[in-house]
Write an enzyme that holds these catalytic residues in place. Structure first.
Site, PDB file in Angstrom:
ATOM      1  N   CYS A  77      54.801 -79.378  -3.663  1.00 54.85           N
ATOM      2  CA  CYS A  77      53.886 -79.631  -4.779  1.00 54.85           C
ATOM      3  C   CYS A  77      53.890 -78.485  -5.779  1.00 54.85           C
ATOM      4  CB  CYS A  77      52.479 -79.883  -4.233  1.00 54.85           C
ATOM      5  SG  CYS A  77      51.176 -79.841  -5.472  1.00 54.85           S
ATOM      6  N   CYS A  80      49.659 -75.104  -5.492  1.00 53.79           N
ATOM      7  CA  CYS A  80      49.146 -73.911  -4.815  1.00 53.79           C
ATOM      8  C   CYS A  80      50.338 -72.994  -4.553  1.00 53.79           C
ATOM      9  CB  CYS A  80      48.548 -74.267  -3.463  1.00 53.79           C
ATOM     10  SG  CYS A  80      47.129 -75.365  -3.539  1.00 53.79           S
ATOM     11  N   CYS A 163      44.549 -84.419  -2.219  1.00 53.91           N
ATOM     12  CA  CYS A 163      44.775 -82.985  -2.401  1.00 53.91           C
ATOM     13  C   CYS A 163      43.627 -82.247  -1.718  1.00 53.91           C
ATOM     14  CB  CYS A 163      44.813 -82.669  -3.887  1.00 53.91           C
ATOM     15  SG  CYS A 163      44.681 -80.919  -4.239  1.00 53.91           S
ATOM     16  N   GLN A 316      33.937 -75.769 -15.621  1.00 55.72           N
ATOM     17  CA  GLN A 316      34.541 -74.963 -14.548  1.00 55.72           C
ATOM     18  C   GLN A 316      34.776 -75.813 -13.301  1.00 55.72           C
ATOM     19  OE1 GLN A 316      35.751 -72.013 -14.377  1.00 55.72           O
ATOM     20  NE2 GLN A 316      34.892 -70.860 -16.077  1.00 55.72           N
ATOM     21  N   GLU A 366      32.978 -73.689 -30.371  1.00 57.41           N
ATOM     22  CA  GLU A 366      33.914 -74.368 -29.473  1.00 57.41           C
ATOM     23  C   GLU A 366      34.780 -75.321 -30.308  1.00 57.41           C
ATOM     24  OE1 GLU A 366      34.856 -74.857 -26.109  1.00 57.41           O
ATOM     25  OE2 GLU A 366      36.009 -76.532 -26.925  1.00 57.41           O
ATOM     26  N   ASP A 421      34.685 -66.440 -23.731  1.00 51.54           N
ATOM     27  CA  ASP A 421      35.251 -67.032 -22.513  1.00 51.54           C
ATOM     28  C   ASP A 421      36.456 -67.886 -22.916  1.00 51.54           C
ATOM     29  OD1 ASP A 421      35.773 -68.178 -20.078  1.00 51.54           O
ATOM     30  OD2 ASP A 421      33.866 -69.262 -19.913  1.00 51.54           O
ATOM     31  N   CYS A 448      40.145 -65.947 -17.712  1.00 52.70           N
ATOM     32  CA  CYS A 448      40.872 -66.578 -16.607  1.00 52.70           C
ATOM     33  C   CYS A 448      42.310 -66.106 -16.578  1.00 52.70           C
ATOM     34  CB  CYS A 448      40.789 -68.102 -16.717  1.00 52.70           C
ATOM     35  SG  CYS A 448      41.392 -68.713 -18.285  1.00 52.70           S
TER      36      CYS A 448
HETATM   37  N1  SAH Z   1      32.360 -71.083 -21.586  1.00 48.54           N
HETATM   38  C1  SAH Z   1      32.679 -72.442 -21.207  1.00 48.54           C
HETATM   39  C2  SAH Z   1      34.113 -72.877 -21.544  1.00 48.54           C
HETATM   40  C3  SAH Z   1      35.202 -71.923 -21.200  1.00 48.54           C
HETATM   41  S1  SAH Z   1      36.833 -72.598 -21.222  1.00 48.54           S
HETATM   42  C4  SAH Z   1      32.408 -72.657 -19.736  1.00 48.54           C
HETATM   43  O1  SAH Z   1      32.298 -71.704 -18.971  1.00 48.54           O
HETATM   44  O2  SAH Z   1      32.272 -73.807 -19.320  1.00 48.54           O
HETATM   45  C5  SAH Z   1      37.427 -72.220 -22.796  1.00 48.54           C
HETATM   46  C6  SAH Z   1      36.919 -73.142 -23.885  1.00 48.54           C
HETATM   47  O3  SAH Z   1      37.479 -72.706 -25.113  1.00 48.54           O
HETATM   48  C7  SAH Z   1      37.323 -74.601 -23.737  1.00 48.54           C
HETATM   49  O4  SAH Z   1      36.182 -75.392 -23.838  1.00 48.54           O
HETATM   50  C8  SAH Z   1      38.272 -74.855 -24.920  1.00 48.54           C
HETATM   51  O5  SAH Z   1      38.160 -76.157 -25.451  1.00 48.54           O
HETATM   52  C9  SAH Z   1      37.799 -73.828 -25.921  1.00 48.54           C
HETATM   53  N2  SAH Z   1      38.761 -73.334 -26.909  1.00 48.54           N
HETATM   54  C10 SAH Z   1      40.103 -73.230 -26.808  1.00 48.54           C
HETATM   55  N3  SAH Z   1      40.613 -72.611 -27.888  1.00 48.54           N
HETATM   56  C11 SAH Z   1      39.561 -72.314 -28.709  1.00 48.54           C
HETATM   57  C12 SAH Z   1      39.440 -71.660 -29.964  1.00 48.54           C
HETATM   58  N4  SAH Z   1      40.510 -71.183 -30.600  1.00 48.54           N
HETATM   59  N5  SAH Z   1      38.221 -71.516 -30.499  1.00 48.54           N
HETATM   60  C13 SAH Z   1      37.118 -71.992 -29.857  1.00 48.54           C
HETATM   61  N6  SAH Z   1      37.171 -72.618 -28.649  1.00 48.54           N
HETATM   62  C14 SAH Z   1      38.380 -72.777 -28.084  1.00 48.54           C
END
Ligand code: SAH
Length: 497
Positions: A77, A80, A163, A316, A366, A421, A448
């Site tokens: 797969c 992982c 999975c 998440q 976002e 984030d 991440c």
């Molecule tokens: N803080 C949130 C999402 C984190 S994931 C949580 O913890 O649930 C990262 C997010 O960034 C996603 O929702 C994605 O759609 C958004 N994203 C990706 N590129 C972006 C950009 N250039 N500007 C703003 N948001 C963006």
């Protein structure tokens, strides 16, 4: 040495991607499926000037860290990379990955990183932790309908409806969908010919309310035999007495692309979202609370927020770790109740709303419009009127908002805290540049990807910020990925523009 030659290697190290590393005759070889401490027989697959790749043929001596992978198709797969590695060793690998990135890419001194880094937070669950799964639908070698994963670089699918990182209900949902396809002669999508209808099935489960969201991605605009599909799914879930179907939707994706979801979706049963509740516990109590939480959602939460999640929104995947991570981000923000905060890359407002419970005002940004719709609904649902959300790329929205509002006395232009984030590619420099110009006292960076985190921290630390704390968290056991929360503080208190 040449291609296909066999050699014996002692694997002494592992790369960040989980490949074993061994040396022979001055050459470095990368060997998939081997781990540090193994002695292996392998076959050369590719040679470059000073390094090469080899495939594992046989393990001659097992590493003390080697365990039997819990999943029978782990090797085929590839989802992982670390199942053959003992969990303690997985955690060490991830801690090192974060450290190395910060030292090599970020240019931070090793002693500084050692002193600022908290021990990695292990995942409460090491299997069945994911609340989301996306399965491609296609045909196996024998032509039969399958849900599972693509057999390396081919267009045939190896069946794996269960999975072991995901929810038990996935299997029930997938077999119901396959049997409905069978009965109505509905063709799976074929990547090569770009024909066939059913491409992927997305399944998400709400931990708090045991609700399932199912979204079927189709190469077309309409789904035939919808009513039968709904009935088949409801019957199957009912029979097994498991979670409820909260939302069933279709998303049309007619492009020849490996992007899974289409740009929009339409609901064919239930609501256009499912709901989940996230509860944060007292940090001092975090070890204890994680234990309790592993068994059941418990009392004693210090903050809780209810969220609506649409199929196109990010959420998440590991709920227990998510709570720990948000708690960490929140404590790094050090809010007292009056602060103005930006939450960039805010998704459905998960972090924003926890911040809003403790701050004066929170702005969220976002790029996915459906996620911002969710964020606004979520703010209402939780009575948090001190929030404002913007759709757009952080690198566009933040600079233009700042240009428009700087010098007007708007507190948003001189925020106390900025939380980011971003996805794996990290923050765009235009975003970082504006953050620095806004001079928040603190920046909380949730990441991440340690490599882009290190790159962005380097920029921030060259532009007036100081690294204060780094907290790695294992969100994704069995894989090489590692999540981190980082706290930065402004070094020199310049007068605000
Ligand atoms: N803080 C949130 C999402 C984190 S994931 C949580 O913890 O649930 C990262 C997010 O960034 C996603 O929702 C994605 O759609 C958004 N994203 C990706 N590129 C972006 C950009 N250039 N500007 C703003 N948001 C963006």
């Amino acid at each position: 040495m040449k291609k296909n030659d066999e050699l014996v290697l002692e694997i002494t190290d592992m790369t960040d991607e989980g490949l074993g590393v061994g040396k022979a005759d001055g050459f470095i070889y990368f060997v998939k499926d081997s781990i540090a401490g193994d002695t292996v027989l392998c076959g050369v697959t590719k040679l470059k000037k000073s390094y090469g790749y080899a495939r594992l043929i046989r393990i001659i001596k097992s590493s003390p860290d080697r365990i039997e992978p819990p999943c029978p198709v782990a090797r085929q797969c590839g989802g992982c990379q670390l199942q053959q590695l003992d969990y303690g060793a997985q955690l060490r690998l991830k801690e090192n990955k974060v450290k190395n990135a910060l030292i090599r890419i970020g240019g931070f001194p090793e002693e500084q990183i050692e002193s600022l880094m908290e021990p990695i937070m292990p995942s409460v669950k090491q299997l069945r932790y994911r609340n989301k799964a996306q399965f491609p639908i296609g045909r196996g070698k024998d032509g039969g309908l399958r849900a599972g994963f693509y057999a390396g670089r081919t267009h045939s699918i190896i069946a794996q409806e269960d999975c072991i990182l995901g929810a038990e209900e996935n299997r029930i949902v997938l077999s119901a969908i396959l049997s409905w396809m069978e009965s109505h002669d509905i063709a799976p999508y074929d990547e090569l010919s770009h024909k066939g209808l059913i491409r992927h099935v997305l399944i998400r489960k709400s931990r708090a309310f045991s609700e399932l969201m199912v979204c079927i991605v189709i190469n077309g605009r309409e789904l035939p035999n919808k009513e039968e599909l709904i009935k088949t799914l409801l019957d199957a879930l009912d029979k097994e007495g498991s979670s409820m179907l909260g939302s069933l939707s279709i998303s049309s994706n007619m492009k020849a692309t490996n992007v899974i979801m289409g740009d929009s979706f339409s609901t064919i049963y239930g609501k256009p979202y499912i709901e989940d509740e996230i509860r944060l516990f007292d940090e001092q109590d975090s070890d204890k609370s994680l234990d309790i939480k592993a068994e059941a959602l418990s009392e004693g939460a210090v903050q809780s927020v209810r969220f609506r999640i649409s199929p196109l929104s990010f959420y998440q995947v590991n709920p227990l770790q998510m709570e720990w991570l948000y708690q960490k981000a929140l404590s790094y923000a050090e809010l007292r109740g009056t602060e103005t905060v930006w939450d960039l890359y805010c998704g459905i407002g998960t972090i924003s709303l926890f911040l809003a419970q403790k701050a004066g005002k929170v702005y969220g940004v976002e790029v996915v419009p459906e996620a911002i719709e969710n964020a606004k609904e979520n703010a209402k649902l939780n009575g948090l009127g001190n929030t404002e959300f913007f759709v757009g790329r952080a690198e566009d929205v933040l600079p233009s908002w700042y240009e428009e509002h700087k010098g007007t006395g708007s507190r948003g232009a001189t925020p106390d805290v900025i939380v980011v984030d971003p996805p794996r590619k990290g923050c765009d420099e235009a975003c970082l540049e504006t953050m620095v110009r806004m001079q928040p006292k603190r920046i909380v960076y949730v990441s991440c990807d340690p490599a882009t985190l290190a790159r962005d921290l380097k920029y921030l630390c060259q532009n007036g910020y100081e690294l204060k704390r780094i907290a790695p968290c294992d969100m994704f056991p069995q894989t090489v990925h590692c999540e981190c929360a980082v706290k930065l503080e402004r070094k020199i208190l310049k007068s605000k523009k």
